[in-house]
Design a protein around this motif. Sequence first.
Motif, PDB file in Angstrom:
ATOM      1  N   ASP A 267      -1.111 -28.814  91.800  1.00  0.00           N
ATOM      2  CA  ASP A 267       0.077 -28.116  92.093  1.00  0.00           C
ATOM      3  C   ASP A 267       0.185 -28.367  93.631  1.00  0.00           C
ATOM      4  N   VAL A 268       1.004 -29.351  94.194  1.00  0.00           N
ATOM      5  CA  VAL A 268       1.099 -29.416  95.607  1.00  0.00           C
ATOM      6  C   VAL A 268       1.768 -28.274  96.453  1.00  0.00           C
ATOM      7  N   THR A 269       2.649 -27.866  95.671  1.00  0.00           N
ATOM      8  CA  THR A 269       3.404 -26.544  96.197  1.00  0.00           C
ATOM      9  C   THR A 269       2.626 -25.584  96.470  1.00  0.00           C
ATOM     10  N   ALA A 270       1.768 -25.135  95.502  1.00  0.00           N
ATOM     11  CA  ALA A 270       0.893 -23.910  95.636  1.00  0.00           C
ATOM     12  C   ALA A 270      -0.208 -24.078  96.529  1.00  0.00           C
ATOM     13  N   VAL A 271      -0.714 -25.210  96.718  1.00  0.00           N
ATOM     14  CA  VAL A 271      -1.944 -25.678  97.640  1.00  0.00           C
ATOM     15  C   VAL A 271      -1.218 -25.661  98.928  1.00  0.00           C
ATOM     16  N   THR A 272      -0.322 -26.175  99.100  1.00  0.00           N
ATOM     17  CA  THR A 272       0.395 -26.292 100.496  1.00  0.00           C
ATOM     18  C   THR A 272       0.684 -24.547 100.987  1.00  0.00           C
ATOM     19  N   LEU A 273       1.291 -23.900 100.097  1.00  0.00           N
ATOM     20  CA  LEU A 273       1.395 -22.389 100.489  1.00  0.00           C
ATOM     21  C   LEU A 273       0.081 -21.698 100.755  1.00  0.00           C
ATOM     22  N   LEU A 274      -0.777 -21.905  99.807  1.00  0.00           N
ATOM     23  CA  LEU A 274      -2.166 -21.265 100.113  1.00  0.00           C
ATOM     24  C   LEU A 274      -2.765 -21.484 101.293  1.00  0.00           C
ATOM     25  N   LEU A 275      -2.692 -22.954 101.447  1.00  0.00           N
ATOM     26  CA  LEU A 275      -3.341 -23.427 102.980  1.00  0.00           C
ATOM     27  C   LEU A 275      -2.603 -22.965 104.177  1.00  0.00           C
ATOM     28  N   ASN A 276      -1.100 -23.069 104.104  1.00  0.00           N
ATOM     29  CA  ASN A 276      -0.427 -22.466 105.315  1.00  0.00           C
ATOM     30  C   ASN A 276      -0.511 -20.952 105.319  1.00  0.00           C
ATOM     31  N   LYS A 277      -0.901 -20.030 104.362  1.00  0.00           N
ATOM     32  CA  LYS A 277      -1.138 -18.799 104.462  1.00  0.00           C
ATOM     33  C   LYS A 277      -2.362 -18.338 105.048  1.00  0.00           C
ATOM     34  N   GLY A 278      -3.514 -19.381 105.170  1.00  0.00           N
ATOM     35  CA  GLY A 278      -4.933 -19.074 105.566  1.00  0.00           C
ATOM     36  C   GLY A 278      -5.999 -19.098 104.398  1.00  0.00           C
ATOM     37  N   ALA A 279      -5.716 -19.598 103.344  1.00  0.00           N
ATOM     38  CA  ALA A 279      -6.772 -19.751 102.305  1.00  0.00           C
ATOM     39  C   ALA A 279      -7.982 -20.437 102.744  1.00  0.00           C
ATOM     40  N   ASN A 280      -9.250 -20.078 102.427  1.00  0.00           N
ATOM     41  CA  ASN A 280     -10.284 -20.812 102.820  1.00  0.00           C
ATOM     42  C   ASN A 280     -10.479 -22.363 102.229  1.00  0.00           C
TER      43      ASN A 280
END
Length: 355
Positions: A267-280
């Motif tokens: 899920d590229v959208t979810a990965v991008t969202l989580l990374l942009n929000k600061g996920a480790n």
Amino acid sequence: MASGDEEKGKVDLLEDNRIDSGIDSFKSLTKDEHYSKPTQELNPDDGDAKDKLDSVTEERNDSAYTSSSITVDNITVILKSCLTPGSDDTENAETHNDHKEQEVNPLTTITDDGDTILHLAIIHEAVDFADQLIKLFPKEILNLQNNLYQTPLHLATYLDLPPVVRRLVERGASLALQDHDGNTPLHVACEQGRGECASEMTRDIPPSQLILVLEAQNWRGITCLHLATLRRRHRLMKVLIKKGAYLNAQEGTSGKTPLHMAVELHDVTAVTLLLNKGANVDAAMFNGCTPLHLAVGRQDATIANLLCHSGADQMIRNMEDETALDLADGNDDILALFPFDDIQISGRSVVGVNF
């Protein structure tokens, strides 16, 4: 005392007006009395109600567990205290105490499935009737759980009834109570994609209270953000993150964070969202695998590239002593992401240097 024919008529009338919602029979709150039909009819569409509640009402467990001190024995006392002195309900209650043969008030009846009349009103999507009951009942009864440990708020969320959810939350219904799967009402909203219901549950709740719900795990160790990620509910993910959901929470089975789950789903959208929000980006599962290990192991060059550009450490080893590169398995697109030609001496690259 009612005659045998009259009693049979009552039973027939009750049977004719039931719909198939998992409700088998009623038990009174006091012994040797009969259930009386509510004066206000519930008129659901039989087919819709059955379809919507297949997974809510199947295989009910016989449990006496409740969410508070409310029991079958004391619910009548509590409801009596809520009625205005001199009202018809109070007079009926007094008459009921004087005449044991008189039928029990349906407001104080619990079904064999543990449902109160409020549960039933919500099951049948009788929104106006449910609203009146919510106004009448004290908070303890609003939080009463049935045999599947579902509160009225669980059912209103499952059936996507935002007005009922709003009214319950306004009246102090608990967001933290868990059903037989360990799911809170917010878990249900995330699993079923009930965005409006989730908004009603999170809108005016103090952060100190809401954070406890956001961090709550069901019996599989899954938080609401995990569930929203697993179901690809991207808008709900944004709501939860905005409200303070912990991005790096590990689920209880293998230690996956929401980012691990998004990678597994490609899920590229979810990965991008989580990374942009600061996920480790380097969060490790219990077996030491990072999201990059999972992306490379699944031959997902697009997500592996996203992780590398977000600073993923390519040299972390899992419990099997493997780096992400070890899992590339000859995939040229993925191998191109790894600097395996950067031979260095004293910190300086020697690639292309003529000896």
